[in-house]
Scaffold this motif. Structure first.
Motif, short mmCIF file in Angstrom:
data_model
loop_
_atom_site.label_atom_id
_atom_site.label_comp_id
_atom_site.label_asym_id
_atom_site.label_seq_id
_atom_site.Cartn_x
_atom_site.Cartn_y
_atom_site.Cartn_z
N GLY A 14 22.23 7.76 -67.14
CA GLY A 14 21.30 8.75 -66.63
C GLY A 14 20.08 8.98 -67.50
N THR A 15 20.09 8.49 -68.73
CA THR A 15 18.96 8.65 -69.64
C THR A 15 17.91 7.58 -69.36
OG1 THR A 15 20.44 9.52 -71.33
CG2 THR A 15 18.26 8.77 -72.05
N PRO A 16 16.64 7.94 -69.27
CA PRO A 16 15.62 6.91 -69.07
C PRO A 16 15.69 5.83 -70.15
CG PRO A 16 14.68 9.10 -68.80
CD PRO A 16 16.07 9.29 -69.32
N PRO A 17 15.71 4.56 -69.76
CA PRO A 17 15.83 3.50 -70.78
C PRO A 17 14.68 3.49 -71.76
CG PRO A 17 15.28 2.58 -68.62
CD PRO A 17 15.63 4.01 -68.40
N GLU A 18 13.49 3.92 -71.33
CA GLU A 18 12.34 3.96 -72.25
C GLU A 18 12.59 4.93 -73.40
OE1 GLU A 18 11.04 2.98 -68.08
OE2 GLU A 18 12.21 4.60 -69.03
N ARG A 19 13.34 5.98 -73.12
CA ARG A 19 13.65 6.95 -74.19
C ARG A 19 14.51 6.30 -75.27
NH1 ARG A 19 17.16 12.51 -73.33
NH2 ARG A 19 17.43 13.01 -75.55
N GLN A 20 15.52 5.55 -74.86
CA GLN A 20 16.37 4.87 -75.83
C GLN A 20 15.56 3.86 -76.64
OE1 GLN A 20 20.13 3.78 -74.21
NE2 GLN A 20 20.63 2.31 -75.83
N ARG A 21 14.70 3.11 -75.96
CA ARG A 21 13.85 2.13 -76.65
C ARG A 21 12.95 2.82 -77.66
NH1 ARG A 21 9.31 0.47 -72.88
NH2 ARG A 21 8.64 2.53 -73.63
#
Length: 335
Positions: A14-21
């Motif tokens: 559910g977390t935007p992948p851009e945030r993890q990156r």
């Protein structure tokens, strides 16, 4: 002693992948500025609770964010992946990082991953050892004919070769006695997971050294160690912080199938505090530095791999821990 930062997952789908990156990129840039020399990324498949991006492209991108740092896979699930594909992926990573790659590998433990790849339980070790043997042959630069139980090549001489002659150092992970012996005889180093207690870590290090000596192999040049570490203004405060982190992470490991020798058993109450004390490095910067120094002095640790991210806790808290490690713990070790 060198310091590595672990780029672990703490987010679900559910977390935007851009945030993890972006948060991992901030982590490695800050770690590089603090004097860290290594970034590490692991591998899982089909994860819903924790999202693992695949380590080779992830490390390639992150190496561009912190170009002075070495990179390591920690770990690739070698009993599942195709060895020809992985040989060329790691060779590519080694080229892109200028020969600054370590190849961390292990068996894996999650039944859903083995099922997805069609790997039977009794084949795991055989697949692992065969794949590693083929990868090393493909990195030799010579023409290779290899026929194993599970894969093979004929008259292959791949043009995709690593910068490091013979390939990157192979770090083999695992906490059971069989895995440690395999690291001693098949690898260049044993990469310790954080699960064993401090006493178990000492016992397994001795097993690694004895096994390697009995096999007539030279001393390993590297000993990378993962330990959970929490910095606070007092040991009591650090234990309280560890209680919050411990269950969220280790319950996930258990659901994924982690069990067996030298793995945590989730306790409660005072027994949980005791278990954390036996596995974590905790306390003030001075106490943490003293424990790290002891790992270097007594066990020959060459790399300490540090994980500031924990599920359920904000990225800002990970950055605060990283800042304290870089500004308060590392100077004490340099001194």
């Amino acid at each position: 002693m060198k310091f590595g930062i672990l780029l672990t997952s703490v987010y679900d789908r559910g977390t935007p992948p851009e945030r993890q990156r972006d948060e991992h990129a901030e982590l490695v840039r800050t770690a590089e500025q603090a004097g860290f020399g290594l970034m590490v990324a692991g591998q899982h498949f089909l994860g819903a609770e924790l999202r693992y991006f695949q380590p080779v492209p992830w490390l390639t991108y992150m190496a561009g964010q912190a170009p002075a740092m070495d990179v390591a896979t920690g770990i690739v699930l070698l009993s599942m992946v195709n060895p020809v594909d992985m040989a060329e992926q790691i060779s590519t990573l080694d080229v892109l990082t200028g020969g600054r790659t370590r190849f961390g590998v292990g068996l894996g433990y999650s039944p859903h991953e083995f099922d997805a790849f069609g790997v039977r339980k009794g084949e795991r070790v055989a697949r692992f050892e065969e794949s590693l043997a083929l990868i090393r042959r493909l990195w030799s630069g010579e023409k290779v004919t290899f026929q194993g139980r599970f894969t093979g090549v004929r008259d292959a001489q791949p043009a995709v070769q690593p910068v490091q002659a013979g390939g990157p150092p192979v770090w083999i992970g695992g906490q059971a006695a069989g895995a440690v012996k395999r690291a001693a005889t098949k690898g260049d180093a044993w990469y310790t997971p954080p699960f064993p207690t401090h006493d178990e870590l000492h016992e397994m290090r001795r097993l690694f050294l004895d096994t390697r000596a009995e096999a007539g192999l030279p001393a390993a040049m590297e000993f990378p160690v993962r330990r959970e570490l929490l910095i606070a203004d007092s040991r009591e405060e650090a234990v309280e912080a560890a209680l919050v982190r411990y269950r969220a992470r280790y319950e996930t490991y258990r659901r994924w199938g982690l069990k067996g020798q030298n793995t945590p058993v989730l306790e409660s109450g005072e027994r949980l505090r005791t278990d954390i004390d036996r596995r974590f490095i905790l306390g003030t910067p001075e106490e943490c530095a003293a424990e790290l120094h002891k790992l270097g002095d007594e066990l020959g640790m060459t790399h300490f791999v540090y994980k500031p991210h924990w599920p359920g806790l904000p990225h800002a808290e990970a950055m605060r821990q990283l800042d304290r490690f870089g500004s308060e713990v590392m100077p004490l070790l340099r001194d």
